[in-house]
Design a protein around this motif. Sequence first.
Motif, PDB file in Angstrom:
ATOM      1  N   MET A   1       0.537  -1.183  -0.027  1.00  0.00           N
ATOM      2  CA  MET A   1      -0.021  -0.011   0.207  1.00  0.00           C
ATOM      3  C   MET A   1       0.806   1.191   0.066  1.00  0.00           C
ATOM      4  O   MET A   1       0.511   2.208  -0.636  1.00  0.00           O
ATOM      5  CB  MET A   1      -1.001   0.057   1.255  1.00  0.00           C
ATOM      6  N   LEU A   4       1.816   2.980  -3.281  1.00  0.00           N
ATOM      7  CA  LEU A   4       0.992   3.271  -4.053  1.00  0.00           C
ATOM      8  C   LEU A   4       0.472   4.596  -3.352  1.00  0.00           C
ATOM      9  O   LEU A   4      -0.229   5.621  -4.097  1.00  0.00           O
ATOM     10  CB  LEU A   4      -0.301   2.434  -4.013  1.00  0.00           C
ATOM     11  N   PRO A 959      -7.218  -0.473  -8.046  1.00  0.00           N
ATOM     12  CA  PRO A 959      -6.917  -0.691  -6.829  1.00  0.00           C
ATOM     13  C   PRO A 959      -8.251  -1.725  -5.998  1.00  0.00           C
ATOM     14  O   PRO A 959      -9.340  -1.704  -6.713  1.00  0.00           O
ATOM     15  CB  PRO A 959      -6.755   0.895  -5.759  1.00  0.00           C
ATOM     16  N   THR A 974      -8.741  -1.055   6.596  1.00  0.00           N
ATOM     17  CA  THR A 974      -8.009  -1.132   5.653  1.00  0.00           C
ATOM     18  C   THR A 974      -8.655   0.003   4.558  1.00  0.00           C
ATOM     19  O   THR A 974      -9.869   0.366   4.867  1.00  0.00           O
ATOM     20  CB  THR A 974      -7.953  -2.475   4.715  1.00  0.00           C
ATOM     21  N   GLU A 978      -4.512  -0.536  -2.151  1.00  0.00           N
ATOM     22  CA  GLU A 978      -3.498  -1.343  -2.784  1.00  0.00           C
ATOM     23  C   GLU A 978      -4.028  -1.957  -4.280  1.00  0.00           C
ATOM     24  O   GLU A 978      -5.243  -2.190  -4.207  1.00  0.00           O
ATOM     25  CB  GLU A 978      -3.180  -2.619  -1.785  1.00  0.00           C
ATOM     26  N   GLU A 981      -4.130  -8.153  -6.774  1.00  0.00           N
ATOM     27  CA  GLU A 981      -2.967  -9.334  -7.149  1.00  0.00           C
ATOM     28  C   GLU A 981      -3.770 -10.160  -8.197  1.00  0.00           C
ATOM     29  O   GLU A 981      -4.829 -10.571  -8.028  1.00  0.00           O
ATOM     30  CB  GLU A 981      -2.444  -9.781  -6.005  1.00  0.00           C
TER      31      GLU A 981
END
Length: 981
Positions: A1, A4, A959, A974, A978, A981
């Motif tokens: 994170m 970014l 993201p 959170t 991020e 993936e």
Amino acid sequence: MKYLLFGWLAAGFPLLAICQKKPLDHSVYDSWQSIGQRAISHDGKWFVYSIDVQEGDPDLVIEASNGSYRKSLPRGSEFVITADSRYLICRIRPTYLQMREAKIRKSKGADMPGDSLAIMQLGKDSVFKIKQLKSFQVPGKQGDWVAFLTSPASENKKGASARDSVLLKARTDSLLRVIDSLERLVHRTNRKPGAKGDIADWENSAGNTGQTPATGDLHVHNLVTGKERIFPRVLHYLVSKNGSRVLLESEPPSADSSALRYILLFNPSLDWVDTLSRGGNEYDNFSFSDDGLKLAYTAERDASPGDLQRFYRIWYYQSGMDSARLLIDKNSVGMTLGMTVSPYGPVEFSQSGKRLLFGVAPIEPPRDTTLPELDKVHLDIWNYQDDYLQPEQLKRLGQDTQRSYLSVYDLHTNTLHQLGSEQIPQVLETREGDGNMFVGITDFGKRIERQWTGTTRKDIYAMNPGTGETRLVTKDLLGPVYPSPSGKFILWYDNRKRQYFCWDGKVARCISDGVRVPLYDEQNDMPDDPRPYGLAGWKQGDSAVLVYDRYGIWVLDPLDQFRPYLLVDGRKSRQVFRYIKTDPEEKYIRPGQTLVLQLFNEVDKSSGLASCQADSGRAGLKILFAEPVYLGAVQRARDYPVFLVSKESFSRPPDLYTNMPLNGRYTDSEAVGMTARCSRRITSLNPQQAGYLWGTAELFSWKAYDGKTATGILYKPENFDARRTYPMICYFYERLSDGLNQYIPPAPTPSRLNISFFVSRGYLVFAPDIHYGTGHPGKDAFNYVVSGARALVRKGFVDSTRIGIQGQSWGGYQVAYLITATHLFRAAWAGAPVANMTSAYGGIRWSTGLNRQFQYEKTQSRIGASLWDKPQLYIDNSPLFHLQAVTTPLVIMSNDNDGAVPWYQGIELFTAMRRLGKKVWLLDYNGEDHNLVERKNRKDIQIREQQYFDWLLKGAQPPVWITQGIPAVRKGKTWGFELEE
């Protein structure tokens, strides 16, 4: 994170590989500088200004206007230059980090870091500082001393430094001197020392350390000699304008229930103290006459702690009296039955000191305390006959509870007249309270229609403050009212007739019918009567009034004995001229006075300064300079023609400039005079900008779909290459092109597009002007925004598949509408949009309590009719009813405490698009308003906005908050920045 959080470089941006400069990222915001408070000393020799940062500690700069001296005072703020141009007084704030750490610890009161007072002689490097500052006052017309209030010694922390011990001793010594002066006063007035309730009571209690939390030590500090007088336990104080007196309220020690509070008058030049009042519960509204020889205040002195009603009185003192005497109470002759002195209304002397102006209010019945809180019913009853809807009443509750009505007491004839009332709540005084005619304005009985008109019709009255006589001048006026300075005339503009009228005490005349051009807003595109451009000012003796048209200044005769004539005219060159009032105390324009004018060119958006003689007409106009800049505040020294202005452009931060030559002589009036260009730059803000990619701003013109020539601003990245294609974001509201030369700092904004940030990162940004008709605001936006975007695509440097749109509030509505009308845009971002005009029409603007009907019928939404008169227009202009056609992904910001656009508008839009299978996200910043207030939220939305547009317009990886969202169970744990993936 973390990698970014501050941005990343998008693929397909090869320019950065060969360029040494960096694109802006989210780490740059906090240290970006701007000019804050600024001032010029009266003699023109000194500039003082603050250099602020977005988050951190400001610097206060003291600089000789000829550049021979410069000093920085860290964290200085709220400064005052004394009237003799010799001293600077300011507040020194704690460091940003100190305040942040205290807030994290949830410190309160005395545990919070305190401010300090700084005193310095201009041109000298030494600075005298006092800790634990609460407030300070500097006489407006005298420069020898300053009064300031500090926290009492008992609140100071343990372990004081040796210097603090010296200051404490100085306080003690000073207190003894005050007591000595009081003893001299006792002997001078033949009072018996020690008598109960006499001045000795104050002396005996002075050494007691008991303090009430709101009180402090009042220091009266001589700037020349350094001598001080300190008064303990001071709650309120006031310095007279001419600096001859200080009025203060001293609280009794909290440990002594039998002690009295005192109202004291201190003469600094004679080191003399007198007691004006003793005893009582509450004092307020301290006021001095201009010469400092008269004073007045309100007091409540008789109530017991359990009393449910409290009655206030006005006490009066003038030089030579033994003590203050009761002047006005509810039983005074002339006081309307059922009224009393208001503690909330202002108490002011007229300029001559012959009149006292104050507020009165109805005597309210005592509060019912017989019903326990447990049994009280809490409800609001809406009645169709109410002047204001209940939500507005609740918003106005504090204002209405403290409402007072103007009354006038003649100190020569000892007569009282109440001018204001519930029926005529607003009264404008003239001749600074000494005029023979005041003006009453009322919309009493006409307020309900504001629900759908947005304004009310007013009745205007002439009021004689000497007799209380009231005469009706005109009824049902829609438009502003301008009393002449001396009170000879009442001038008003009638929005419906589009003319100025003037009443001379007998008859009203139209005095502008000889003007050949509109004196009202020529560009008005709302379905309502246009407003006037307003007044430049009145000439001395009320001999003429200067009014604006779109470009120039007309001179009108209040008696209509000469035809109107143009003093300044910029119509042929499309230059707008506006008078700059450089003397804040100016009441009228003098014969032969040189008028300083700000000019703005509507064609190329350049700005500058001009001058003319008040009596010379157009032949005397001089253009001093005109440059491709935006001209900010213009200031002039009171006693000398030294100017301080700010200039900026999109690529140049707003720096300060002067017409004073470097190392120039103050006696060289020609060099310093108005023939100079204000060309010497004083500040050089944001040198770090040179290390970042920036951009340019230029006007762009095209033909809109309706065939009219349209204008907008095109922001281009630095090193723009017309052979390449760029992603583009369209940002709009209404008309923005006049801001071509305005600097846009990289900042986490409350709502608007961070233009400089996106341009630095390789985006084009297009800001088109939108012109509206009546009934079809959505189509009007389409006409200008889409036609402008496609015209730029035809230039060859805009990638037509990578165009986004962003708007907030009215801009947010237009974004929501446009994605229903075109597939041109690949990404859209709408802040606080109205989605459904039919449901929004009857709603409430919760920040004011106003109903929204007027907005749709008369103002910004421009429908021009009620919902039941033309329902189809409301449906046609509502994005909600056309969402099936949407293909553009949309992010909505709609906050749950929005006071302008109802939160449910964003919810309606989101839930409808969700049901229809459209890509849509909604950001609700909890507790936030229409525009984001908290800086942490502003930073958050800037990151999300960049991530969103980079994903859809640059092909960056999206993201997690976009691809997966943030479930409520992970809220606050959170942030979703991020990449997936």
